[in-house]
Motif scaffolding. Structure first.
Motif, mmCIF file in Angstrom:
data_model
loop_
_atom_site.group_PDB
_atom_site.id
_atom_site.type_symbol
_atom_site.label_atom_id
_atom_site.label_comp_id
_atom_site.label_asym_id
_atom_site.label_seq_id
_atom_site.Cartn_x
_atom_site.Cartn_y
_atom_site.Cartn_z
ATOM 1 N N SER A 101 31.033 -24.251 7.870
ATOM 2 C CA SER A 101 30.429 -25.058 8.930
ATOM 3 C C SER A 101 28.922 -25.166 8.788
ATOM 4 O O SER A 101 28.313 -26.097 9.319
ATOM 5 C CB SER A 101 30.759 -24.469 10.310
ATOM 6 O OG SER A 101 29.999 -23.309 10.563
ATOM 7 N N ARG A 102 28.288 -24.239 8.095
ATOM 8 C CA ARG A 102 26.827 -24.253 7.988
ATOM 9 C C ARG A 102 26.338 -25.234 6.938
ATOM 10 O O ARG A 102 25.334 -25.908 7.123
ATOM 11 C CB ARG A 102 26.320 -22.847 7.675
ATOM 12 C CG ARG A 102 24.809 -22.745 7.661
ATOM 13 C CD ARG A 102 24.340 -21.312 7.601
ATOM 14 N NE ARG A 102 24.837 -20.625 6.424
ATOM 15 C CZ ARG A 102 24.480 -19.376 6.094
ATOM 16 N NH1 ARG A 102 23.659 -18.717 6.874
ATOM 17 N NH2 ARG A 102 24.960 -18.810 5.023
ATOM 18 N N ALA B 188 32.420 -28.757 13.476
ATOM 19 C CA ALA B 188 31.121 -28.171 13.145
ATOM 20 C C ALA B 188 30.032 -28.701 14.072
ATOM 21 O O ALA B 188 29.143 -27.959 14.498
ATOM 22 C CB ALA B 188 30.765 -28.478 11.686
ATOM 23 N N HIS C 188 27.492 -26.460 16.508
ATOM 24 C CA HIS C 188 26.075 -26.346 16.189
ATOM 25 C C HIS C 188 25.175 -27.180 17.095
ATOM 26 O O HIS C 188 24.008 -26.850 17.274
ATOM 27 C CB HIS C 188 25.848 -26.708 14.724
ATOM 28 C CG HIS C 188 26.597 -25.833 13.786
ATOM 29 N ND1 HIS C 188 26.449 -24.472 13.778
ATOM 30 C CD2 HIS C 188 27.527 -26.106 12.830
ATOM 31 C CE1 HIS C 188 27.247 -23.950 12.857
ATOM 32 N NE2 HIS C 188 27.899 -24.917 12.278
ATOM 33 N N SER D 206 38.074 -22.398 14.398
ATOM 34 C CA SER D 206 36.834 -21.864 13.848
ATOM 35 C C SER D 206 36.889 -20.346 13.902
ATOM 36 O O SER D 206 37.381 -19.765 14.873
ATOM 37 C CB SER D 206 35.631 -22.372 14.636
ATOM 38 O OG SER D 206 34.436 -21.784 14.142
ATOM 39 N N ILE E 291 35.406 -23.686 9.392
ATOM 40 C CA ILE E 291 36.178 -24.617 10.195
ATOM 41 C C ILE E 291 37.451 -24.933 9.413
ATOM 42 O O ILE E 291 37.386 -25.353 8.257
ATOM 43 C CB ILE E 291 35.423 -25.923 10.458
ATOM 44 C CG1 ILE E 291 34.081 -25.649 11.128
ATOM 45 C CG2 ILE E 291 36.269 -26.875 11.302
ATOM 46 C CD1 ILE E 291 34.171 -25.143 12.530
ATOM 47 N N ARG F 236 24.249 -28.607 12.323
ATOM 48 C CA ARG F 236 25.370 -29.389 11.828
ATOM 49 C C ARG F 236 25.192 -29.677 10.340
ATOM 50 O O ARG F 236 24.122 -30.039 9.895
ATOM 51 C CB ARG F 236 25.469 -30.712 12.602
ATOM 52 C CG ARG F 236 26.573 -31.601 12.111
ATOM 53 C CD ARG F 236 26.999 -32.597 13.172
ATOM 54 N NE ARG F 236 25.894 -33.142 13.928
ATOM 55 C CZ ARG F 236 25.143 -34.126 13.486
ATOM 56 N NH1 ARG F 236 25.320 -34.614 12.288
ATOM 57 N NH2 ARG F 236 24.179 -34.595 14.243
#
Length: 448
Positions: A63-64, A202, A206, A258, A267, A308
């Motif tokens: 997700s990062r 995501a 975020h 998640s 995710i 995001r």
């Protein structure tokens, strides 16, 4: 089916041509009937399996960074079912953030909302429900009536809200998604993909860290009833903290999940599970494989605040080049040859050169546009104005695969004040990391 019909004809011909005595003829016919039944079951099973495969899709994404770890049929358009409600929640969180809605605000229940098919809370026409309860009912019970109430609070009609949902999807980079309602009830034009749902998952994490915790709610009490969250991974799978399940007959059992372990958050998306239990088992295996892969591909990273993921990491350009949404990069390769661009800000005022005791800084994000970095620096400085003395803004430009990314930093702290500043920002749901700009090293002080 044509093959079965041909076999039936062949069996009938065989039965007619069989020189059987009257005593054995019934046994021949029983054997032929049993053979036909077995063939029907066989081809029915094959057909069911092909249908299940046709609506199956999955993806596991970091997700990062947006890095895809596993994917199958990830861009195939399928029915999202109640995964649609993730976008309804995204827009509700956005309305709460901007002040368009308030948690305790009472919303009217229209005839359309009350008339939605189950699952629902059983809201009555002419009654009201708070934004908070509508959200919780949507999150746990997956209540279709609550989804319509929220939609009608943010747009003139649910259809208009669905158009807004689709427009928001495009801005987030969900290029293959079209919404037709706020709930996910069947509509042949309402389609999405596993990849698009991963992007949405995501984004809601975020973009709204202060509200995302609602999605870990395991049960909800409303008017004498207790509603349990349909996401069975909560409390059972290590690190799982959201997001949403979905089911209609045409889609099978869907799930966006998640989970976070250490500094890694994944995710996972599954479309088309045959049952809720088999879908959950499959998701567990996918996430386990994802975390194992993360341990091998990321033994070390330069930690950046969680935002995001960029569309470049997903293998496609950003669909809205004018968007001011944040973009993050978390690859060690990014910092090999950074180009530094210092931007002065209206507040706080510029300070003298930093001495040896003031060579610490904080970083609150990495963004696709310098203007967005500047905006977040302004927001952060307003929230910790009592901790700012001889600090200045520093927007550091780095280039990753030809794409510029702008790191939003404040410099001029000593170590102690940098830690206090980060701790204060984190308590206010802002990401923050300590940075020592003299050598470019980043020290992780938060796991978001």
């Amino acid at each position: 089916m044509q093959l079965i019909e041909s076999l039936v004809k062949a069996l009938n011909v065989k039965a007619i041509n069989t020189e059987a005595s009257p005593r054995t003829a019934p046994f021949v016919r029983q054997a032929l009937t049993l053979s036909l039944l077995l063939l029907t079951i066989l081809f029915g099973t094959i057909n069911f399996a092909s249908q299940a495969e046709a609506r199956y899709a999955s993806i596991v994404m970091d997700s990062r960074t947006g890095q895809v770890l596993f994917a199958r049929n990830a861009d195939k358009k399928l029915y999202p079912a109640s995964l649609t409600k993730i976008m309804t929640l995204y827009m509700t969180f956005e309305a709460l953030k901007t002040g368009k809605l308030k948690l305790d605000q009472r919303l009217p229940v229209s005839a359309r909302a009350a008339g939605q098919t189950p699952t629902k809370l059983g809201l009555k026409r002419g009654s009201t429900i708070s934004v908070r309860d509508a959200m919780f009912g949507l999150i746990t019970k997956s209540a279709n009536d609550a989804a319509t109430v929220l939609a009608e609070a943010m747009a003139p009609t649910e259809a208009a809200f669905a158009r807004d949902m689709t427009e928001k999807a495009r801005k987030l980079g969900m290029s293959r998604t079209s919404f037709r309602n706020a709930s996910g009830l069947p509509n042949r034009r309402q389609k999405s993909t596993a990849r698009d749902m991963a992007i949405l998952g995501a984004a809601i994490i975020h973009d709204f860290p202060g509200y995302y915790d609602y999605l870990s709610l395991q049960k909800f009490d409303y008017k004498g009833h207790t509603y349990k969250n349909h996401n069975n991974l909560l409390g059972k799978y290590s690190g799982a903290d959201g997001i949403k399940t979905g089911y209609i007959r045409a889609s099978g059992f869907n799930l966006v999940a998640s989970a976070k372990r250490g500094g890694n958050r994944l995710i996972g998306v599954v479309f088309g599970g045959r049952t809720a239990k088999s879908r959950d088992r499959h998701m567990t295996k996918l996430l386990d494989r994802g975390f194992e892969k993360m341990d091998t591909i990321r033994p070390f990273t330069i930690p950046l605040p969680s935002q995001r993921p960029p569309q470049i990491a997903l293998g496609s350009p950003h669909t809205n080049t004018g968007s001011s949404k944040p973009v993050a990069v978390a690859s060690a390769a990014v910092t090999k040859e950074p180009v530094v661009a210092k931007v002065s800000a209206p507040t706080p005022p510029p300070s003298p050169q930093i001495d040896s005791d003031g060579n610490w800084g904080i970083q609150i994000g990495a963004f696709s546009r310098p203007g967005r970095a500047r905006d977040l620096l302004d927001m952060a400085s307003n929230r910790i104005s009592n901790l700012l003395t001889d600090t200045r803004y520093h927007i550091q430009k780095v280039v990753h695969k030809g794409t510029p990314v702008y790191r939003a930093q404040m410099l001029g702290f000593d170590e102690n004040s940098a830690r206090k500043a980060c701790q204060s920002l984190m308590r206010q749901s802002m990401s923050c990391f300590i940075v020592t700009p003299d050598n470019g090293n980043l020290m992780r002080v938060a796991q978001n």
